[in-house]
Design a protein around this motif. Structure first.
Motif, PDB file in Angstrom:
ATOM      1  N   ASP A 154       0.831  -1.206   0.000  1.00 21.44           N
ATOM      2  CA  ASP A 154       0.000   0.000   0.000  1.00 21.44           C
ATOM      3  C   ASP A 154       0.862   1.251   0.000  1.00 21.44           C
ATOM      4  O   ASP A 154       2.072   1.203   0.238  1.00 21.44           O
ATOM      5  N   TYR A 155       0.228   2.377  -0.237  1.00 28.25           N
ATOM      6  CA  TYR A 155       0.865   3.697  -0.293  1.00 28.25           C
ATOM      7  C   TYR A 155       0.249   4.592   0.777  1.00 28.25           C
ATOM      8  O   TYR A 155      -0.893   4.386   1.196  1.00 28.25           O
ATOM      9  N   GLU A 156       0.988   5.596   1.202  1.00 26.38           N
ATOM     10  CA  GLU A 156       0.455   6.603   2.125  1.00 26.38           C
ATOM     11  C   GLU A 156       1.186   7.924   1.887  1.00 26.38           C
ATOM     12  O   GLU A 156       2.360   8.071   2.252  1.00 26.38           O
ATOM     13  N   ALA A 157       0.504   8.885   1.291  1.00 25.95           N
ATOM     14  CA  ALA A 157       1.070  10.222   1.093  1.00 25.95           C
ATOM     15  C   ALA A 157       1.134  10.946   2.437  1.00 25.95           C
ATOM     16  O   ALA A 157       0.147  10.957   3.178  1.00 25.95           O
ATOM     17  N   GLU A 158       2.291  11.543   2.734  1.00 30.44           N
ATOM     18  CA  GLU A 158       2.438  12.201   4.026  1.00 30.44           C
ATOM     19  C   GLU A 158       3.335  13.438   3.948  1.00 30.44           C
ATOM     20  O   GLU A 158       4.312  13.464   3.194  1.00 30.44           O
ATOM     21  N   VAL A 184       8.400  15.749   1.482  1.00 27.32           N
ATOM     22  CA  VAL A 184       7.332  14.853   1.053  1.00 27.32           C
ATOM     23  C   VAL A 184       7.735  13.418   1.368  1.00 27.32           C
ATOM     24  O   VAL A 184       8.893  13.036   1.169  1.00 27.32           O
ATOM     25  N   ALA A 185       6.785  12.634   1.834  1.00 24.85           N
ATOM     26  CA  ALA A 185       7.070  11.234   2.178  1.00 24.85           C
ATOM     27  C   ALA A 185       5.982  10.318   1.648  1.00 24.85           C
ATOM     28  O   ALA A 185       4.826  10.728   1.462  1.00 24.85           O
ATOM     29  N   ASN A 186       6.361   9.073   1.412  1.00 21.96           N
ATOM     30  CA  ASN A 186       5.410   8.013   1.097  1.00 21.96           C
ATOM     31  C   ASN A 186       5.698   6.857   2.049  1.00 21.96           C
ATOM     32  O   ASN A 186       6.762   6.235   1.964  1.00 21.96           O
ATOM     33  N   ASP A 187       4.769   6.618   2.962  1.00 23.56           N
ATOM     34  CA  ASP A 187       4.930   5.527   3.930  1.00 23.56           C
ATOM     35  C   ASP A 187       4.425   4.236   3.294  1.00 23.56           C
ATOM     36  O   ASP A 187       3.295   3.802   3.521  1.00 23.56           O
ATOM     37  N   ILE A 188       5.268   3.627   2.466  1.00 19.76           N
ATOM     38  CA  ILE A 188       4.893   2.380   1.797  1.00 19.76           C
ATOM     39  C   ILE A 188       4.730   1.279   2.850  1.00 19.76           C
ATOM     40  O   ILE A 188       5.602   1.080   3.696  1.00 19.76           O
ATOM     41  N   THR A 189       3.598   0.574   2.773  1.00 21.93           N
ATOM     42  CA  THR A 189       3.216  -0.340   3.847  1.00 21.93           C
ATOM     43  C   THR A 189       2.778  -1.690   3.301  1.00 21.93           C
ATOM     44  O   THR A 189       1.984  -1.758   2.355  1.00 21.93           O
ATOM     45  N   ALA A 190       3.278  -2.757   3.896  1.00 24.98           N
ATOM     46  CA  ALA A 190       2.808  -4.110   3.598  1.00 24.98           C
ATOM     47  C   ALA A 190       1.670  -4.415   4.571  1.00 24.98           C
ATOM     48  O   ALA A 190       1.902  -4.767   5.729  1.00 24.98           O
ATOM     49  N   VAL A 270       9.735  13.212  11.338  1.00 25.00           N
ATOM     50  CA  VAL A 270       8.402  12.890  11.835  1.00 25.00           C
ATOM     51  C   VAL A 270       7.426  12.879  10.657  1.00 25.00           C
ATOM     52  O   VAL A 270       7.265  13.893   9.969  1.00 25.00           O
ATOM     53  N   LEU A 271       6.796  11.726  10.405  1.00 28.16           N
ATOM     54  CA  LEU A 271       5.748  11.621   9.400  1.00 28.16           C
ATOM     55  C   LEU A 271       4.412  11.900  10.073  1.00 28.16           C
ATOM     56  O   LEU A 271       4.109  11.320  11.121  1.00 28.16           O
ATOM     57  N   ASP A 290       3.794  -0.240 -11.238  1.00 27.75           N
ATOM     58  CA  ASP A 290       3.015   0.937 -10.831  1.00 27.75           C
ATOM     59  C   ASP A 290       3.928   2.117 -10.533  1.00 27.75           C
ATOM     60  O   ASP A 290       5.015   1.958  -9.964  1.00 27.75           O
ATOM     61  N   ARG A 291       3.457   3.314 -10.903  1.00 28.26           N
ATOM     62  CA  ARG A 291       4.158   4.562 -10.604  1.00 28.26           C
ATOM     63  C   ARG A 291       3.343   5.326  -9.560  1.00 28.26           C
ATOM     64  O   ARG A 291       2.193   5.672  -9.811  1.00 28.26           O
ATOM     65  N   VAL A 292       3.946   5.583  -8.418  1.00 27.99           N
ATOM     66  CA  VAL A 292       3.251   6.234  -7.311  1.00 27.99           C
ATOM     67  C   VAL A 292       3.848   7.621  -7.105  1.00 27.99           C
ATOM     68  O   VAL A 292       5.021   7.758  -6.745  1.00 27.99           O
ATOM     69  N   LYS A 293       3.041   8.638  -7.332  1.00 27.76           N
ATOM     70  CA  LYS A 293       3.503  10.023  -7.220  1.00 27.76           C
ATOM     71  C   LYS A 293       2.824  10.709  -6.053  1.00 27.76           C
ATOM     72  O   LYS A 293       1.603  10.688  -5.932  1.00 27.76           O
ATOM     73  N   VAL A 294       3.624  11.311  -5.189  1.00 26.84           N
ATOM     74  CA  VAL A 294       3.114  12.079  -4.053  1.00 26.84           C
ATOM     75  C   VAL A 294       3.553  13.525  -4.230  1.00 26.84           C
ATOM     76  O   VAL A 294       4.726  13.790  -4.509  1.00 26.84           O
ATOM     77  N   GLU A 295       2.618  14.450  -4.063  1.00 23.03           N
ATOM     78  CA  GLU A 295       2.936  15.868  -4.246  1.00 23.03           C
ATOM     79  C   GLU A 295       2.350  16.691  -3.119  1.00 23.03           C
ATOM     80  O   GLU A 295       1.215  16.464  -2.694  1.00 23.03           O
ATOM     81  N   ILE A 296       3.146  17.643  -2.624  1.00 24.89           N
ATOM     82  CA  ILE A 296       2.687  18.582  -1.599  1.00 24.89           C
ATOM     83  C   ILE A 296       3.031  19.988  -2.069  1.00 24.89           C
ATOM     84  O   ILE A 296       4.171  20.264  -2.468  1.00 24.89           O
ATOM     85  N   ALA A 297       2.044  20.879  -2.008  1.00 27.36           N
ATOM     86  CA  ALA A 297       2.231  22.251  -2.460  1.00 27.36           C
ATOM     87  C   ALA A 297       3.368  22.919  -1.696  1.00 27.36           C
ATOM     88  O   ALA A 297       3.477  22.777  -0.475  1.00 27.36           O
TER      89      ALA A 297
END
Length: 312
Positions: A154-158, A184-190, A270-271, A290-297
């Motif tokens: 799984d993915y988690e934008a943070e 910017v972080a992605n907390d990739i989770t199994a 700290v996430l 899969d391409r996972v893109k996370v963006e924060i302004a």
């Protein structure tokens, strides 16, 4: 200022400063040039001490290090025609802006819509867990998916923030004084590994499961960390879209809470948690390619490609 790490010719990653979309200045190298221009002896030793190439050591240097870095970058840009401290972004490899922090602290269940989709109660206190430094990866690295280990990636934008100075029992109103910057972080989770025991750790800290970047933006450039748009796409399909104003426990609260439990140190990451839309809630898990893109302004975007690997 916008910090990152970079490498040339596969050398070890070292700290750099992004000065526009395609120009990186190495502050240590720039300062050596500045000192040598003044005929100062032991220029290399002084620059190594004041402007370390390791991000965590640099952050620990505090205001003096930042001030010196700004002077070095200004000098380098003013003397660009003869400076060897300037690199084009396309000619280097980019790594995570922080590499080996003492602590990586993660907050779970911190957006209302994510709590509801996971069918959990609203926490009275922040839910915290950890990731290890071996989880850190660069902003455009691949993630090695071992389908023999997990079937539910799984993915988690943070939004992540990085601590700038040591602190214990920090008051809420002083909390942002202890923040160095944001990334910017992605907390990739199994998810299947996360849920097979009551402790989440094993599903949360696989190698390369924490893409970070593309830069670490100093707090002076983020006027309000609680009003930033955050989004995540998988193969250009929007999966998560929210704003940090929806945080249940905001940055101030987290700094106050965490520092009441343990000492926060320079470079600690700290996430802050993820909004609704995770794969677990939709039964949409990440697959090979899969391409996972996370963006924060105000910070930028990271993109991770999932790549199937086999056990050696």
């Amino acid at each position: 200022m916008k910090f990152l790490t970079y490498s040339t010719n596969n050398n070890p990653l070292r700290l750099g400063i992004l000065v526009d979309e395609n120009k990186i200045v190495d502050p240590q190298q720039a300062y050596i040039e500045l000192l040598k221009e003044s005929d100062l002896k032991r220029a290399v030793e002084i620059a190594n001490a004041l402007l370390p190439e390791n991000p965590t050591e640099f952050i620990a240097g505090g205001d003096l290090t930042l001030k010196t870095a700004k002077e070095a970058v200004t000098y380098s840009l003013e003397n660009a025609e003869k400076s060897s401290a300037i690199y084009k972004k396309e000619n280097v490899q980019i790594g995570a802006p922080v590499l080996k922090p003492n602590k990586i602290i993660c907050v779970g269940l911190n957006y209302k819509n994510h709590i509801l989709e996971m069918k959990r109660d609203f926490p009275v206190h922040p839910v915290i867990f950890a990731k290890f430094a071996t989880a850190i990866s660069g902003p455009n690295d691949t993630f090695p998916l071992n389908s023999n280990l997990t079937k539910k990636l799984d993915y988690e934008a943070e939004l992540a923030f990085v601590i700038g100075k040591e602190g214990k029992d920090i008051p809420y109103e002083d909390a942002l004084d202890y923040v160095f910057g944001y990334t910017v972080a992605n907390d990739i989770t199994a998810r299947d590994m996360q849920k097979r025991t009551i402790q989440w750790l094993q599903g949360k800290t696989l190698d390369k499961s924490l893409p970070l970047g593309p830069v670490l933006v100093t707090k002076d450039e983020i006027t309000d960390p609680h009003s930033l748009d955050i989004s995540l796409t998988v193969n250009d399909e929007v999966r998560q879209k929210s704003n940090t104003e929806q945080l249940l426990f905001n940055v101030n609260h987290l700094v106050e809470f965490l520092s009441g439990i343990f000492t926060l140190e320079p470079g600690d990451i700290v996430l802050t948690g993820t909004p609704g839309g995770v794969g677990e809630a939709q039964n949409k898990f990440l697959q090979n390619g899969d391409r996972v893109k996370v963006e924060i302004a105000g910070i930028g975007a990271i993109e991770t490609t999932i790549m199937e690997v086999t056990e050696s």
